[in-house]
Design a protein around this motif. Structure first.
Motif: not given
Length: 576
Positions: A41, A88, A120, A160-161, A471
């Motif tokens: 990312v 990610d 994020v 997720r990140f 995201d």
């Protein structure tokens, strides 16, 4: 879906030098799978001077350090720059992180900082009082040493990140791999739902996956925060499990845990309504799974609990103590909470009476029924509250159409991800299936529009106005939807973006659009009445103790519904 792993008992895998009985062992029936990042990312340096070859992390790895020391990611710090990057993994997961390192020039451990995030912005945030980022329940922000030429597994949270920072001045780190450790129950999706609307299909599957992430050792609220057994919050989760996975031992295991740690007259989780939810879940579990042996094991707790509840009824009105709670948005609305608890008591005693008759506890069943009759003489005002109106309708204390009028004001205004399920149920009872379908598309679909891969602890469509996706790095001039909203226990980044109580549309779509209603315990008799609304077709499967029922409904040109149903032996189908 990954295939079911073959497990052996924990005792069987111990080497022979361990004597049986010397150790308490517990088998972990969860799977662990390693996932490669899907994208980078952000990185602190694009020149290649401080962060070089980061795309190497997007290649599949094997978890093994190697002497080759080629084609590695290189992070370097000096007095002017600290190297870092953000990964990610494509979808919210539960688990940790595996790091594989190379041979740095200095033969010594290297200090890094790791930050996990459901968004994020959470992965990029500091733990402070400004944006609400915390280490509650699970450590998501910490500093540690990684080995020289080795492998390390760290972390245990929902995320997720992942952001990784090289900490020390004039440091260097060589990375071969950074992989997610995905820890989950590797179970088949026996239930399914597919319609002519891909948005609904994705919502159904997202609700199912949200609950699967919370099916860990016990049934949790959220894999990041509230990694606890909150028995009231379990009800939507259990309904999703019944409709998607069928029987799973995480449900009775969790119900037994909360019972064992809550001796009467205490309330489960300190909340009177949550002890009522325990009774209601027991009824749902028996209705779907038909396990009489398990139900009999609950009798010595169930009967005294029902009597305790009935002792809290005064002149036909609930007078519950403990924390008086439905959901957080109604917490301060005392008249609404009273109306909801009155309805909950009626439904709980009805369920309790049904279970007691199965158990041969006729006197308790009759006492429950007499108490309900008295309570029906006292019908509180819903005070325009959607949560209260929903429960009153489901308890037959308020006409469903009247409740739907309250729920429909402002469409999904004042919905909550928890009690939104009961609002949908009340709308179905009123016959407003199309309205409920529209609410699902707008409200739960709104989370998907913001980049969600699981459903959130709370949500408001107004949050979407001028908001950035979860995201993405926040664009200039946009509002950070994760760091800016929330209340009560879920303020800002503390807000869980994977909460099992938000899965209501999954079981609702199966029950009302696919049209499956369990008529007799253990799914021996199913009534199937589809409500397609504006859909052209719907098809799916439904798990029973006897096997999977296959269903397909097609809307013909004349508006009639053609249904094809294939049920296993032992399941009787009543067509509506």
């Amino acid at each position: 879906m990954l295939t079911q792993s073959a497990f052996v008992s924990a005792q069987a895998v111990l080497p022979p030098v361990f004597k049986a009985g010397d150790y308490h062992t517990e088998k972990d029936n969860r799977a662990k799978v390693y996932l490669t990042p899907t994208r980078i990312v952000w990185q602190s340096d694009e020149s290649g001077k401080y962060v070089n070859n980061a795309k190497r992390l997007l290649q599949a790895g094997n978890g093994q350090a190697e002497l080759v020391n080629k084609d590695l990611v290189v992070l370097k710090n000096d007095k002017d720059h600290k190297a870092s990057f953000l990964l990610d993994f494509g979808k919210e997961i539960h688990g940790g992180l595996q790091l594989v390192t190379g041979m740095m020039k200095k033969n010594a451990p290297v200090k890094i900082r790791v930050r996990f995030g459901e968004s994020v912005s959470e992965a990029m945030a500091e733990i402070d009082t400004l944006k609400g980022a915390t280490n509650d329940h699970a450590i998501r922000d910490f500093t540690l040493n990684v080995p020289w030429l080795g492998e390390l597994e760290i972390g245990n949270t929902g995320y997720r990140f992942v952001r990784i920072d090289l900490v020390d001045d004039d440091a260097e780190l060589l990375l071969k791999e950074v992989r997610a450790m995905f820890i989950f129950r590797d179970i088949p999706y026996l239930g399914s739902f597919k319609s002519s609307d891909e948005r609904l299909n994705k919502i159904w599957l997202t609700g199912a996956y949200t609950v699967q992430l919370n099916m860990q050792q016990y049934l949790w609220d959220g894999p990041k925060r509230d990694r606890l057994v909150w028995v009231g919050d379990m009800h939507p989760e259990v309904m999703t499990i019944n409709n998607v996975f069928g029987y799973n031992d995480v449900v009775p295991k969790s119900l037994n845990l909360i019972k064992d740690v809550t001796p009467l007259p205490a309330w489960m989780n300190g909340i009177s309504s949550y002890s009522m939810w325990w009774v209601r879940i027991q009824r749902e579990l028996y209705q779907y799974q038909g396990n009489l042996t398990y139900l009999k094991q609950q009798k010595d707790y169930l009967v005294p609990l029902l009597n305790l509840l009935m002792s809290k009824v005064k002149n036909g009105s609930e007078d519950l103590d403990g924390m008086r709670f439905m959901d957080w948005p109604t917490f301060a609305n005392k008249p609404a909470v009273h109306a909801g608890l009155q309805a909950m008591m009626v439904m709980t005693l009805n369920d309790g009476a049904q279970l007691c008759r199965v158990l041969g506890e006729i006197k308790t069943a009759e006492k429950c029924e007499v108490t309900v009759a008295e309570m029906r003489k006292h019908i509180p005002d819903a005070v325009g509250n959607k949560q209260a109106a929903s429960l009153l309708a489901l308890a037959n204390l308020l006409p469903a159409k009247q409740a739907d009028e309250i729920i429909s004001v402002g469409d999904t205004k004042d919905f909550s991800t928890f009690y939104g399920y009961y609002m949908l149920e009340a709308k179905a009872k009123a016959g407003n299936y199309q309205g409920a379908i529209n609410n699902i598309r707008d409200y739960w679909g709104g989370m998907l529009d913001m980049g969600a891969t699981t459903f959130w602890e709370d949500f408001d469509l107004n949050w979407m106005k001028n908001a950035g996706r979860i995201d993405e790095l926040l664009p200039e001039g946009k509002i950070d939807i994760h760091a800016s909203y929330g209340a009560y226990s879920y303020k800002k980044l503390r807000h869980s973006l994977s909460h099992g109580w938000a899965s209501g549309p999954t079981s609702w779509l199966t029950a009302h659009v696919l049209g499956v209603e369990v008529m007799e315990p253990g799914c021996k008799v199913l009534k199937i009445v589809p409500h397609l609304g504006d859909l052209k077709f719907v098809e799916g499967t439904f798990p029973t103790p006897y096997g999977v029922v296959k269903i397909k409904h097609t809307k013909l040109a004349n508006g009639k519904i053609e249904s094809k149903i294939d049920a296993p032996k032992g399941v009787k189908i009543i067509r509506g």
